[in-house]
Design an enzyme around this catalytic site. Structure first.
Site, PDB file in Angstrom:
ATOM      1  N   ASP A  40       0.850  -1.209   0.000  1.00 32.05           N
ATOM      2  CA  ASP A  40       0.000   0.000   0.000  1.00 32.05           C
ATOM      3  C   ASP A  40       0.880   1.252   0.000  1.00 32.05           C
ATOM      4  O   ASP A  40       0.650   2.191  -0.768  1.00 32.05           O
ATOM      5  CB  ASP A  40      -0.907   0.034   1.238  1.00 32.05           C
ATOM      6  CG  ASP A  40      -2.077  -0.944   1.125  1.00 32.05           C
ATOM      7  OD1 ASP A  40      -2.381  -1.392   0.008  1.00 32.05           O
ATOM      8  OD2 ASP A  40      -2.679  -1.251   2.178  1.00 32.05           O
TER       9      ASP A  40
ATOM     10  N   ARG B 212       3.043   1.559  -3.234  1.00 35.71           N
ATOM     11  CA  ARG B 212       2.326   2.047  -4.422  1.00 35.71           C
ATOM     12  C   ARG B 212       2.246   3.565  -4.443  1.00 35.71           C
ATOM     13  O   ARG B 212       2.227   4.178  -5.521  1.00 35.71           O
ATOM     14  CB  ARG B 212       0.936   1.384  -4.484  1.00 35.71           C
ATOM     15  CG  ARG B 212       1.058  -0.077  -4.873  1.00 35.71           C
ATOM     16  CD  ARG B 212      -0.199  -0.899  -4.688  1.00 35.71           C
ATOM     17  NE  ARG B 212       0.105  -2.309  -5.009  1.00 35.71           N
ATOM     18  CZ  ARG B 212      -0.673  -3.335  -4.699  1.00 35.71           C
ATOM     19  NH1 ARG B 212      -1.810  -3.138  -4.038  1.00 35.71           N
ATOM     20  NH2 ARG B 212      -0.316  -4.564  -5.021  1.00 35.71           N
TER      21      ARG B 212
ATOM     22  N   GLU C 197       4.984  -3.458  -8.485  1.00 33.15           N
ATOM     23  CA  GLU C 197       4.193  -3.169  -7.272  1.00 33.15           C
ATOM     24  C   GLU C 197       2.689  -3.250  -7.559  1.00 33.15           C
ATOM     25  O   GLU C 197       1.874  -2.507  -6.996  1.00 33.15           O
ATOM     26  CB  GLU C 197       4.621  -1.842  -6.646  1.00 33.15           C
ATOM     27  CG  GLU C 197       6.101  -1.898  -6.267  1.00 33.15           C
ATOM     28  CD  GLU C 197       6.492  -1.205  -4.990  1.00 33.15           C
ATOM     29  OE1 GLU C 197       5.600  -0.840  -4.211  1.00 33.15           O
ATOM     30  OE2 GLU C 197       7.711  -1.060  -4.761  1.00 33.15           O
TER      31      GLU C 197
ATOM     32  N   THR D 109       0.267  -4.651 -11.118  1.00 33.91           N
ATOM     33  CA  THR D 109      -0.067  -4.132 -12.455  1.00 33.91           C
ATOM     34  C   THR D 109      -1.294  -3.215 -12.373  1.00 33.91           C
ATOM     35  O   THR D 109      -2.042  -3.233 -11.386  1.00 33.91           O
ATOM     36  CB  THR D 109      -0.420  -5.296 -13.397  1.00 33.91           C
ATOM     37  OG1 THR D 109      -1.559  -5.982 -12.833  1.00 33.91           O
ATOM     38  CG2 THR D 109       0.730  -6.276 -13.567  1.00 33.91           C
ATOM     39  N   SER D 110      -1.519  -2.472 -13.455  1.00 32.22           N
ATOM     40  CA  SER D 110      -2.734  -1.635 -13.503  1.00 32.22           C
ATOM     41  C   SER D 110      -3.981  -2.504 -13.327  1.00 32.22           C
ATOM     42  O   SER D 110      -4.959  -2.082 -12.712  1.00 32.22           O
ATOM     43  CB  SER D 110      -2.812  -0.893 -14.841  1.00 32.22           C
ATOM     44  OG  SER D 110      -1.795   0.067 -14.927  1.00 32.22           O
TER      45      SER D 110
HETATM   46  N1  CAA Z   1      -3.472  -4.587   3.836  1.00 33.76           N
HETATM   47  C1  CAA Z   1      -3.623  -5.534   4.815  1.00 33.76           C
HETATM   48  N2  CAA Z   1      -4.192  -6.741   4.586  1.00 33.76           N
HETATM   49  C2  CAA Z   1      -4.618  -6.996   3.335  1.00 33.76           C
HETATM   50  C3  CAA Z   1      -4.503  -6.070   2.289  1.00 33.76           C
HETATM   51  C4  CAA Z   1      -3.914  -4.817   2.581  1.00 33.76           C
HETATM   52  N3  CAA Z   1      -3.759  -3.869   1.627  1.00 33.76           N
HETATM   53  N4  CAA Z   1      -5.003  -6.604   1.157  1.00 33.76           N
HETATM   54  C5  CAA Z   1      -5.446  -7.827   1.483  1.00 33.76           C
HETATM   55  N5  CAA Z   1      -5.222  -8.065   2.803  1.00 33.76           N
HETATM   56  C6  CAA Z   1      -5.599  -9.246   3.569  1.00 33.76           C
HETATM   57  C7  CAA Z   1      -7.099  -9.477   3.445  1.00 33.76           C
HETATM   58  O1  CAA Z   1      -7.794  -8.744   4.426  1.00 33.76           O
HETATM   59  C8  CAA Z   1      -7.209 -10.970   3.659  1.00 33.76           C
HETATM   60  O2  CAA Z   1      -7.117 -11.217   5.045  1.00 33.76           O
HETATM   61  P1  CAA Z   1      -7.984 -12.343   5.837  1.00 33.76           P
HETATM   62  O3  CAA Z   1      -7.054 -13.483   6.009  1.00 33.76           O
HETATM   63  O4  CAA Z   1      -8.315 -11.711   7.115  1.00 33.76           O
HETATM   64  O5  CAA Z   1      -9.167 -12.695   4.996  1.00 33.76           O
HETATM   65  C9  CAA Z   1      -5.939 -11.490   3.012  1.00 33.76           C
HETATM   66  O6  CAA Z   1      -5.009 -10.400   2.980  1.00 33.76           O
HETATM   67  C10 CAA Z   1      -6.153 -11.999   1.593  1.00 33.76           C
HETATM   68  O7  CAA Z   1      -6.678 -10.931   0.828  1.00 33.76           O
HETATM   69  P2  CAA Z   1      -7.362 -11.177  -0.583  1.00 33.76           P
HETATM   70  O8  CAA Z   1      -8.455 -12.171  -0.439  1.00 33.76           O
HETATM   71  O9  CAA Z   1      -7.705  -9.843  -1.157  1.00 33.76           O
HETATM   72  O10 CAA Z   1      -6.161 -11.863  -1.404  1.00 33.76           O
HETATM   73  P3  CAA Z   1      -6.024 -12.283  -2.910  1.00 33.76           P
HETATM   74  O11 CAA Z   1      -5.277 -13.539  -2.990  1.00 33.76           O
HETATM   75  O12 CAA Z   1      -7.359 -12.179  -3.613  1.00 33.76           O
HETATM   76  O13 CAA Z   1      -4.979 -11.184  -3.527  1.00 33.76           O
HETATM   77  C11 CAA Z   1      -4.255  -9.167  -4.507  1.00 33.76           C
HETATM   78  C12 CAA Z   1      -5.102  -9.878  -3.438  1.00 33.76           C
HETATM   79  C13 CAA Z   1      -4.627  -7.715  -4.320  1.00 33.76           C
HETATM   80  C14 CAA Z   1      -4.562  -9.586  -5.912  1.00 33.76           C
HETATM   81  C15 CAA Z   1      -2.748  -9.389  -4.190  1.00 33.76           C
HETATM   82  O14 CAA Z   1      -2.356 -10.695  -4.497  1.00 33.76           O
HETATM   83  C16 CAA Z   1      -1.856  -8.397  -4.917  1.00 33.76           C
HETATM   84  O15 CAA Z   1      -1.697  -7.251  -4.494  1.00 33.76           O
HETATM   85  N6  CAA Z   1      -1.211  -8.846  -6.030  1.00 33.76           N
HETATM   86  C17 CAA Z   1      -0.180  -8.037  -6.668  1.00 33.76           C
HETATM   87  C18 CAA Z   1       1.150  -8.353  -6.074  1.00 33.76           C
HETATM   88  C19 CAA Z   1       2.135  -7.236  -6.266  1.00 33.76           C
HETATM   89  O16 CAA Z   1       1.829  -6.057  -6.147  1.00 33.76           O
HETATM   90  N7  CAA Z   1       3.368  -7.604  -6.516  1.00 33.76           N
HETATM   91  C20 CAA Z   1       4.431  -6.655  -6.655  1.00 33.76           C
HETATM   92  C21 CAA Z   1       5.681  -7.232  -6.086  1.00 33.76           C
HETATM   93  S1  CAA Z   1       6.933  -6.107  -5.578  1.00 33.76           S
HETATM   94  C22 CAA Z   1       7.561  -5.459  -7.000  1.00 33.76           C
HETATM   95  O17 CAA Z   1       6.850  -5.075  -7.854  1.00 33.76           O
HETATM   96  C23 CAA Z   1       9.004  -5.373  -7.228  1.00 33.76           C
HETATM   97  C24 CAA Z   1       9.679  -4.202  -6.774  1.00 33.76           C
HETATM   98  O18 CAA Z   1      10.555  -4.361  -5.992  1.00 33.76           O
HETATM   99  C25 CAA Z   1       9.400  -2.848  -7.306  1.00 33.76           C
END
Ligand code: CAA
Length: 380
Positions: A239, A242, A362, A364-365
Site C-alpha cells: 500500500d 504504491r 508493485e 499491475t494496472s
Molecule cells: N493490507 C492488509 N491486509 C490486506 C490487504 C492490505 N492492503 N489486502 C489484502 N489483505 C488481507 C485481506 O484482508 C485478507 O485477510 P484475511 O485473512 O483476514 O481474509 C488477506 O489479505 C487476503 O486478501 P485477498 O483475499 O484480497 O487476497 P487475494 O489472494 O485475492 O490477492 C491481490 C489480493 C490484491 C490480488 C494481491 O495478491 C496483490 O496485491 N497482487 C499483486 C502483487 C504485487 O503487487 N506484486 C508486486 C511485487 S513487488 C515489486 O513489484 C518489485 C519491486 O521491488 C518494485
C-alpha cells in the site's frame, strides 16, 4: 482544507531538487547507458539521509511524513527514475515490514544499518506467483531455533546491491494466504545466491535479479509479525510502496512535460515555435492536467497514510492515475520531439522506456483496478 506543502516539506523539496539538479541530472544519461550508479553518488545520498527517510529518528532515520517522502521521490525521479526506484523500494517494501512488524530487537538490529545506507530488497514474486502473490511456493520449515527457507524469487529490485532481503515464504504443503510468513534475511546467509540479473528495457541503472534460497537458516527473531501474518505484512507494505511508485511516475511525467515545453518553445516549424500550434498546446494541456490530478490524489493517499487511516484504495487509485498519466505524457513528449525524441541524444527517449514498468511493478494496472473495484463494491 489547503493544498500547500508546509515549511518542512518545502524545505525538503527544495533541498532534494537542488541535489537532483547538481548531482544526479548530469549523470542520468550515463547511468542509463552504462547500467550503473556511481558509488560516490550513493555515498552522497547516504550522507543526506535518503536511505532513512521514512524510518523513525530513534532508529537513525529522518522520520519524514509520507507527503515529504512522496515529494522527495518525485524530485529524484524527475532526474533519474532508475536511481529513485532503488530508494523507494528500500524506504517502503524493503524496510517498512521491519519498522512496522519487526520485534524491538529486530528494529534495533536492522533499521539503523538500513538508514546508514545498507540497502533493502523485497522478495515476494516467483515465476508462477506474480499478480497472484498468494500462489508463492517458497517454503519456510520450522526448526528448533528458527526457520529454513527453500525456493526462488524473481524480479527482486535492489537484489544485487542489497544487504537485507524481506522474504515471503510458506509452511510446506500449504496453499492460500494464511500460512505465509515474512522474514528478514541478511546478505551472506549461506544458501542465498543471486541467480540471474535482468537486462531491462528501462530503469537500467537499477538492478533487478532472481535469487535462489537453498536451506537458508533464519533465526526465529527474524520473523516479521506473527506466524501466518506474512501476506498481510506484504500487502500493507505494498500500500505504501504504491504511493512511492505513483510519485516515481509523476517525476517521470514532470520531466516529460518540462522537456516537451522547453523543446516546443525553441523548435521552429512553419516559421514559428511549435508551442504556438494548437495541436502541440493540446498535448501540453492534457499532460499538465492529468499529472496535476494524479499528484493531488497521490497527496491525499499519502495524507491518509500519515493520519493512520485506511489508504489501500487511494494508493491503488493514485498509482493507476499517475502511472497512466505519466505513460501518456511520455508518449506526447516523444511525439513533440519528433524524430529527435526517438534518439538517445534526448532524455525523453529514456523517460519513455523508464515509465513503462510503473504500470507493471508493485501491482499491475489490472491488479490496481481489482483492488479499487473490490473496495468500491464493499463500500456501496
Ligand atoms: N493490507 C492488509 N491486509 C490486506 C490487504 C492490505 N492492503 N489486502 C489484502 N489483505 C488481507 C485481506 O484482508 C485478507 O485477510 P484475511 O485473512 O483476514 O481474509 C488477506 O489479505 C487476503 O486478501 P485477498 O483475499 O484480497 O487476497 P487475494 O489472494 O485475492 O490477492 C491481490 C489480493 C490484491 C490480488 C494481491 O495478491 C496483490 O496485491 N497482487 C499483486 C502483487 C504485487 O503487487 N506484486 C508486486 C511485487 S513487488 C515489486 O513489484 C518489485 C519491486 O521491488 C518494485
Amino acid at each position: 482544507m489547503h493544498f500547500d506543502l508546509d515549511e518542512n516539506q518545502t524545505m525538503f523539496r527544495d533541498m532534494v531538487r537542488d541535489f537532483a539538479r547538481k548531482e544526479i541530472m548530469p549523470l542520468a544519461h550515463r547511468m542509463d547507458q552504462e547500467a550503473m550508479i556511481p558509488a560516490d553518488l550513493i555515498a552522497k545520498m547516504r550522507d543526506n539521509g535518503f536511505f532513512g527517510l521514512t524510518f523513525p529518528q530513534e532508529y537513525g532515520g529522518l522520520g519524514v511524513d509520507t507527503i515529504t517522502y512522496a515529494v522527495v521521490i518525485e524530485e529524484l525521479s524527475r532526474a533519474s527514475a532508475g536511481l529513485s526506484v532503488m530508494l523507494t523500494v528500500h524506504n517502503s517494501v524493503g524496510s517498512y515490514p521491519v519498522a512496522m512488524y519487526g520485534s524491538e530487537a529486530a528494529r534495533r538490529a536492522f533499521l539503523p544499518r538500513m538508514a546508514a545506507g545498507e540497502i533493502a530488497a523485497f522478495c515476494i514474486t516467483e515465476p508462477n506467483a506474480g499478480s497472484d502473490a498468494a500462489a508463492l511456493v517458497t517454503s519456510a520449515r520450522r526448526t528448533a531455533d528458527g526457520w529454513v527457507l527453500n525456493g526462488g524469487k524473481v524480479f527482486v529490485t535492489n537484489g544485487e546491491r542489497a544487504a537485507f532481503y524481506v522474504v515471503l515464504a510458506r509452511t510446506p504443503g500449504t496453499t492460500g494466504h494464511k500460512d505465509i510468513h515474512a522474514f528478514i534475511v541478511e546478505r551472506g546467509a549461506p544458501g542465498l545466491t543471486i541467480a540471474k540479473k535482468e537486462d531491462k528495457m528501462g530503469l537500467r541503472c537499477s538492478d533487478t535479479v532472481a535469487i535462489n534460497l537453498e536451506d537458508v537458516q533464519v533465526p526465529a527473531a527474524n520473523l516479521l509479525g506473527k506466524e501466518g501474518d506474512g501476506f498481510r505484512v506484504a500487502m500493507s507494505a505494498l500500500d505504501g510502496g504504491r504511493i512511492g511508485i505513483a510519485f516515481q511516475a509523476l517525476g517521470i511525467g514532470r520531466a516529460c512535460l518540462e522537456d516537451a515545453v522547453r523543446y516546443a518553445k525553441t523548435r521552429e516549424q512553419f516559421g514559428k515555435p511549435i508551442a504556438s500550434l494548437s495541436v502541440i498546446q493540446g498535448m501540453i494541456a492534457d499532460m499538465g492536467a492529468e499529472l496535476e490530478a494524479a499528484r493531488t490524489l497521490g497527496y491525499k493517499a499519502a495524507w491518509l497514510k500519515d493520519q493512520g487511516r485506511p489508504h489501500t484504495k487511494e494508493a491503488a487509485m493514485a498509482k493507476i492515475l499517475a502511472t497512466e498519466a505519466a505513460w501518456r505524457a511520455a508518449d506526447c513528449a516523444v511525439q513533440i520531439h519528433g524524430g529527435y525524441g526517438y534518439c538517445k541524444e534526448y532524455d525523453v527517449e529514456r523517460y519513455y522506456r523508464d515509465v513503462r514498468v510503473t504500470r507493471i511493478y508493485e501491482g499491475t494496472s489490472e491488479i490496481q483496478r481489482l483492488v479499487i473495484a473490490r473496495k468500491i463494491l464493499e463500500e456501496y
